[in-house]
Design a protein around this motif. Structure first.
Motif, mmCIF file in Angstrom:
data_model
loop_
_atom_site.group_PDB
_atom_site.id
_atom_site.type_symbol
_atom_site.label_atom_id
_atom_site.label_comp_id
_atom_site.label_asym_id
_atom_site.label_seq_id
_atom_site.Cartn_x
_atom_site.Cartn_y
_atom_site.Cartn_z
ATOM 1 N N SER A 89 0.852 -1.194 0.000
ATOM 2 C CA SER A 89 0.000 0.000 0.000
ATOM 3 C C SER A 89 0.884 1.240 0.000
ATOM 4 C CB SER A 89 -0.934 0.015 1.223
ATOM 5 O OG SER A 89 -0.177 0.066 2.420
ATOM 6 N N LEU A 90 0.301 2.368 -0.389
ATOM 7 C CA LEU A 90 1.044 3.616 -0.483
ATOM 8 C C LEU A 90 0.176 4.741 0.062
ATOM 9 C CD1 LEU A 90 3.764 4.783 -1.599
ATOM 10 C CD2 LEU A 90 2.499 5.377 -3.664
ATOM 11 N N PRO A 91 0.637 5.465 1.106
ATOM 12 C CA PRO A 91 -0.186 6.530 1.690
ATOM 13 C C PRO A 91 -0.072 7.834 0.895
ATOM 14 C CG PRO A 91 1.853 6.291 2.927
ATOM 15 C CD PRO A 91 1.879 5.235 1.863
ATOM 16 N N LEU A 92 -1.198 8.458 0.634
ATOM 17 C CA LEU A 92 -1.258 9.771 -0.005
ATOM 18 C C LEU A 92 -1.957 10.744 0.928
ATOM 19 C CD1 LEU A 92 -2.332 8.793 -3.648
ATOM 20 C CD2 LEU A 92 -0.024 9.086 -2.742
ATOM 21 N N ILE A 93 -1.464 11.967 0.983
ATOM 22 C CA ILE A 93 -1.987 12.987 1.879
ATOM 23 C C ILE A 93 -2.859 13.950 1.092
ATOM 24 C CG2 ILE A 93 -1.368 14.839 3.485
ATOM 25 C CD1 ILE A 93 1.299 13.354 3.894
ATOM 26 N N ARG A 94 -4.075 14.188 1.577
ATOM 27 C CA ARG A 94 -5.003 15.065 0.867
ATOM 28 C C ARG A 94 -4.614 16.534 0.977
ATOM 29 N NH1 ARG A 94 -9.567 12.469 -0.866
ATOM 30 N NH2 ARG A 94 -10.064 10.464 0.077
ATOM 31 N N GLN A 95 -3.965 16.926 2.083
ATOM 32 C CA GLN A 95 -3.600 18.325 2.270
ATOM 33 C C GLN A 95 -2.478 18.739 1.314
ATOM 34 O OE1 GLN A 95 -4.243 16.282 4.755
ATOM 35 N NE2 GLN A 95 -5.908 17.284 5.873
ATOM 36 N N VAL A 103 3.945 20.556 6.032
ATOM 37 C CA VAL A 103 5.143 21.080 6.685
ATOM 38 C C VAL A 103 4.786 21.890 7.918
ATOM 39 C CG1 VAL A 103 7.136 22.590 6.379
ATOM 40 C CG2 VAL A 103 6.440 21.069 4.540
ATOM 41 N N SER A 104 3.642 22.589 7.869
ATOM 42 C CA SER A 104 3.245 23.440 9.000
ATOM 43 C C SER A 104 2.734 22.648 10.188
ATOM 44 C CB SER A 104 2.177 24.446 8.555
ATOM 45 O OG SER A 104 0.999 23.755 8.134
ATOM 46 N N GLY A 105 2.507 21.309 10.001
ATOM 47 C CA GLY A 105 2.139 20.465 11.127
ATOM 48 C C GLY A 105 0.657 20.344 11.392
ATOM 49 N N VAL A 106 -0.211 20.570 10.382
ATOM 50 C CA VAL A 106 -1.651 20.431 10.587
ATOM 51 C C VAL A 106 -2.014 18.952 10.626
ATOM 52 C CG1 VAL A 106 -2.085 22.627 9.422
ATOM 53 C CG2 VAL A 106 -2.107 20.498 8.107
ATOM 54 N N ALA A 107 -3.223 18.662 11.119
ATOM 55 C CA ALA A 107 -3.710 17.286 11.152
ATOM 56 C C ALA A 107 -3.881 16.771 9.723
ATOM 57 C CB ALA A 107 -5.034 17.217 11.904
ATOM 58 N N LEU A 108 -3.428 15.561 9.477
ATOM 59 C CA LEU A 108 -3.389 15.035 8.122
ATOM 60 C C LEU A 108 -4.550 14.091 7.860
ATOM 61 C CD1 LEU A 108 0.437 14.245 7.808
ATOM 62 C CD2 LEU A 108 -0.779 16.343 7.181
ATOM 63 N N ASP A 109 -5.048 14.149 6.641
ATOM 64 C CA ASP A 109 -6.070 13.220 6.164
ATOM 65 C C ASP A 109 -5.412 12.334 5.120
ATOM 66 O OD1 ASP A 109 -8.327 11.881 5.490
ATOM 67 O OD2 ASP A 109 -9.292 13.541 4.421
ATOM 68 N N THR A 110 -5.204 11.067 5.464
ATOM 69 C CA THR A 110 -4.430 10.154 4.620
ATOM 70 C C THR A 110 -5.345 9.128 3.965
ATOM 71 O OG1 THR A 110 -2.548 10.385 6.103
ATOM 72 C CG2 THR A 110 -2.493 8.552 4.577
ATOM 73 N N LEU A 111 -5.108 8.877 2.695
ATOM 74 C CA LEU A 111 -5.771 7.791 1.978
ATOM 75 C C LEU A 111 -4.704 6.833 1.448
ATOM 76 C CD1 LEU A 111 -5.569 8.193 -1.448
ATOM 77 C CD2 LEU A 111 -6.813 10.233 -0.794
ATOM 78 N N TYR A 112 -5.093 5.612 1.164
ATOM 79 C CA TYR A 112 -4.138 4.588 0.728
ATOM 80 C C TYR A 112 -4.526 4.037 -0.642
ATOM 81 C CZ TYR A 112 -2.153 4.537 5.426
ATOM 82 O OH TYR A 112 -1.541 4.885 6.606
ATOM 83 N N VAL A 113 -3.537 3.924 -1.485
ATOM 84 C CA VAL A 113 -3.705 3.207 -2.750
ATOM 85 C C VAL A 113 -2.996 1.870 -2.601
ATOM 86 C CG1 VAL A 113 -3.998 5.217 -4.226
ATOM 87 C CG2 VAL A 113 -1.701 4.453 -3.678
ATOM 88 N N MET A 114 -3.519 0.853 -3.249
ATOM 89 C CA MET A 114 -3.083 -0.505 -2.970
ATOM 90 C C MET A 114 -2.163 -1.040 -4.069
ATOM 91 S SD MET A 114 -4.655 -0.426 -0.213
ATOM 92 C CE MET A 114 -4.146 -2.026 0.390
#
Length: 336
Positions: free
Chosen positions: A68-74, A80-91
């Protein structure tokens, strides 16, 4: 006289017309704007510069080879600024396309961020250092290179080759069968194939060692045409085609010189020797040991074939090839 003057006048007119047409055809006005190479914007120049150094750009296609590979929506700046991340995964085996590339200096050494899209609703950002080890270009040649460059596969091949060669050697010794370099047939093709595999493996490792960027560009933009790549890669591709051609010639020659069962056993032993050559020389060359090893191996293989496996004589009675003078192994006639 008057007719001659008219003919001369007509001839002069035709000559004048030809000269005018010729000179007007040779005249070429330089265009004010070069339509073949229009001026590029700063964004296009950056894209070309990135493509030249990283060997991929926008709209390039990858396939996920990791589980799997994580991708970040932000956006990368938000990451870089340290906000909460929303991560999705491609398989695994998902096809991805590069939608955007961004340089974020605030990320430090990992400043290259790549936006990937699986479909219109699934896309996100990932750092290049995390992306490249987990994907492979969407091309069968690149995927083949990636597979045979995998360390775990090489270790597995080493173990399998050692076990297989020990089994084949034991079986060949017991059956008194033929084996390349050991009890070879009267054909130089098997020896040439083994040497060609060893030399190609050495050259392959040399490209990775001394021209890594050239090999990386070939990895991202592969081809089997040796005439469309730089000379270094052209020589390597020519050696690959030579392996294929010599391999077919070897199979055909063995088929005519040995019975089917002996030919199959001989081909299995030859395949094992070629596999061992590929592993040994591709790894040892990375530590500079492969070069003297190739010279020693080449001299030993050729000299052994010339001394023990080449038929220099023909039986005067039945015409069978013989390694030395004396009694013919086929008809029993004595040849002096």
């Amino acid at each position: 006289m008057q007719n001659d003057m008219k003919k001369l006048l007509k001839l002069n007119l035709w000559v004048l017309v030809v000269l005018l047409v010729g000179f007007s055809g040779c005249y070429h006005q330089q265009p004010k704007n070069n339509e073949g190479t229009p001026e590029l914007t700063a964004e296009q120049l950056d894209s070309l510069s990135f493509s030249a150094s990283h060997h991929y750009s926008n709209n390039y296609n990858f396939v996920v080879k990791a589980d799997s590979l994580p991708l970040i929506r932000q956006q990368p700046e938000e990451v870089v600024s340290g906000v909460a991340l929303d991560t999705l995964y491609v398989m695994h085996n998902n096809h991805l396309v590069v939608a955007d590339i961004r340089i974020v200096p605030a990320s430090g050494e990992d400043s290259v961020w790549v936006q990937l899209a699986r479909d219109q609703s699934t896309f996100g950002w990932i750092n290049e250092t995390q992306l490249l080890p987990n994907v492979v270009p969407d091309d069968p040649i690149s995927q083949f290179i990636s597979t045979f460059s995998d360390v775990h596969l090489l270790i597995f091949l080493v173990v399998i080759c050692v076990i297989g060669m020990l089994y084949l050697a034991l079986k060949i010794v017991r059956a008194n069968a033929f084996l390349v370099h050991v009890r070879d047939i009267d054909s130089f093709y098997p020896t040439l194939l083994a040497l060609l595999v060893a030399a190609s493996a050495t050259f392959y490792a040399s490209i990775q060692l001394f021209a890594a960027d050239t090999w990386r560009h070939f990895y991202y933009h592969p081809t089997l045409n040796p005439f469309s790549v730089p000379p270094l890669l052209s020589f390597f591709l020519a050696s690959v085609w030579a392996i294929l051609i010599i391999g077919l010639a070897t199979i055909d020659d063995i088929r005519h010189k040995l019975p089917f069962s002996d030919a199959m056993l001989y081909l299995c032993g030859l395949a094992g020797v070629c596999a061992v050559n590929y592993i040994v020389f591709s790894i040892s060359t990375l530590y500079y040991v492969g070069y003297p090893l190739l010279l020693v191996y080449g001299y030993w293989a050729v000299s052994r074939h010339m001394a023990y496996n080449r038929s220099r004589y023909i039986c005067g009675n039945c015409g069978v090839a013989m390694h030395s003078k004396g009694r013919c192994p086929h008809c029993g006639s004595f040849n002096q």
